[in-house]
Motif scaffolding. Structure first.
Motif, PDB file in Angstrom:
ATOM      1  N   PRO A 133       0.800  -1.224   0.000  1.00  0.00           N
ATOM      2  CA  PRO A 133       0.000   0.000   0.000  1.00  0.00           C
ATOM      3  C   PRO A 133       0.835   1.278   0.000  1.00  0.00           C
ATOM      4  CG  PRO A 133      -0.221  -1.150   2.095  1.00  0.00           C
ATOM      5  CD  PRO A 133       0.561  -2.036   1.192  1.00  0.00           C
ATOM      6  N   VAL A 134       1.976   1.274   0.665  1.00  0.00           N
ATOM      7  CA  VAL A 134       2.828   2.473   0.678  1.00  0.00           C
ATOM      8  C   VAL A 134       3.418   2.699  -0.705  1.00  0.00           C
ATOM      9  CG1 VAL A 134       4.952   3.452   1.628  1.00  0.00           C
ATOM     10  CG2 VAL A 134       3.311   2.333   3.134  1.00  0.00           C
ATOM     11  N   PHE A 135       3.910   1.635  -1.332  1.00  0.00           N
ATOM     12  CA  PHE A 135       4.458   1.764  -2.677  1.00  0.00           C
ATOM     13  C   PHE A 135       3.394   2.282  -3.643  1.00  0.00           C
ATOM     14  CE2 PHE A 135       5.116   0.068  -6.932  1.00  0.00           C
ATOM     15  CZ  PHE A 135       6.362   0.580  -7.234  1.00  0.00           C
ATOM     16  N   SER A 136       2.182   1.737  -3.552  1.00  0.00           N
ATOM     17  CA  SER A 136       1.107   2.166  -4.453  1.00  0.00           C
ATOM     18  C   SER A 136       0.778   3.638  -4.264  1.00  0.00           C
ATOM     19  CB  SER A 136      -0.141   1.323  -4.219  1.00  0.00           C
ATOM     20  OG  SER A 136       0.126  -0.026  -4.461  1.00  0.00           O
ATOM     21  N   ALA A 137       0.745   4.097  -3.016  1.00  0.00           N
ATOM     22  CA  ALA A 137       0.426   5.501  -2.756  1.00  0.00           C
ATOM     23  C   ALA A 137       1.525   6.432  -3.263  1.00  0.00           C
ATOM     24  CB  ALA A 137       0.198   5.710  -1.263  1.00  0.00           C
ATOM     25  N   VAL A 138       2.777   6.059  -3.031  1.00  0.00           N
ATOM     26  CA  VAL A 138       3.893   6.895  -3.508  1.00  0.00           C
ATOM     27  C   VAL A 138       3.929   6.887  -5.032  1.00  0.00           C
ATOM     28  CG1 VAL A 138       6.402   7.189  -3.497  1.00  0.00           C
ATOM     29  CG2 VAL A 138       5.225   6.569  -1.400  1.00  0.00           C
TER      30      VAL A 138
END
Length: 181
Positions: A133-138
């Motif tokens: 989820p962090v990678f997707s948001a960034v």
């Protein structure tokens, strides 16, 4: 300088002598066992989810963890990622729970060139990274900024590396057509 010279003069012969004595005894062992102590000394610098103590129980441990993760995101040694990740982490870390912090640590453990290529769409990330989820948001933030501020003609086709350089005009007969390669 004298301390360095003294250390080199006394420790190197001692190391060489100890390896000469043990080389006969360890010659029957596989060669990868000889390097095991070196791997243990390096591994303490490599982080993983188990190495990061995620303690959100009190404010002091929370502050220390957040400061450490903000520092890791801003001081990667890759300017573009320092700016993108550092700003994103500063904006979102206060609202993260334990699972979000674990996802952030997984992103921070990725290699800089690969992470940059995946965030900018130059290469397709692996599924394990793509579901983070962090990678997707960034990545969403980076792609939105690219769409807003950079015309599509200046970017490479997805899956192709970007041509870096300012001399995009062919100047000589044998010069490259584009870029400073």
């Amino acid at each position: 300088m004298a301390n360095l010279r003294r250390a080199l003069l006394f420790t190197i012969p001692r190391i060489l002598n100890s390896t000469n004595r043990t080389s006969i005894a360890t010659s029957a062992l596989p060669s990868h066992n000889l390097y095991r102590p070196l791997a243990g000394t390096v591994s303490r610098f490599i982080s993983s989810n188990e190495a990061v103590n995620i303690d959100l129980s009190n404010e002091e441990s929370k502050r220390r963890l957040f400061n450490r993760l903000i520092y890791r995101s801003k001081q990667r040694g890759y300017l573009e990622l320092d700016l993108v990740l550092g700003k994103w982490v500063e904006e979102h870390i206060q609202s993260m729970d334990e699972n979000g912090i674990k996802s952030l640590v997984n992103v921070l453990d990725l290699e800089n060139p690969d992470l940059w290529k995946w965030l900018t769409g130059q290469e397709q990330p692996p599924d394990a990274i793509n579901t983070n989820p962090v990678f997707s948001a960034v990545r969403e933030k980076v792609m939105n900024n690219l769409d807003k501020h950079a015309s599509p003609e200046t970017r490479a086709v997805p899956g192709k590396p970007w041509v870096r350089g300012w001399d995009d005009i062919k100047r000589a007969r044998d010069a490259p057509i584009a870029g400073n390669q």
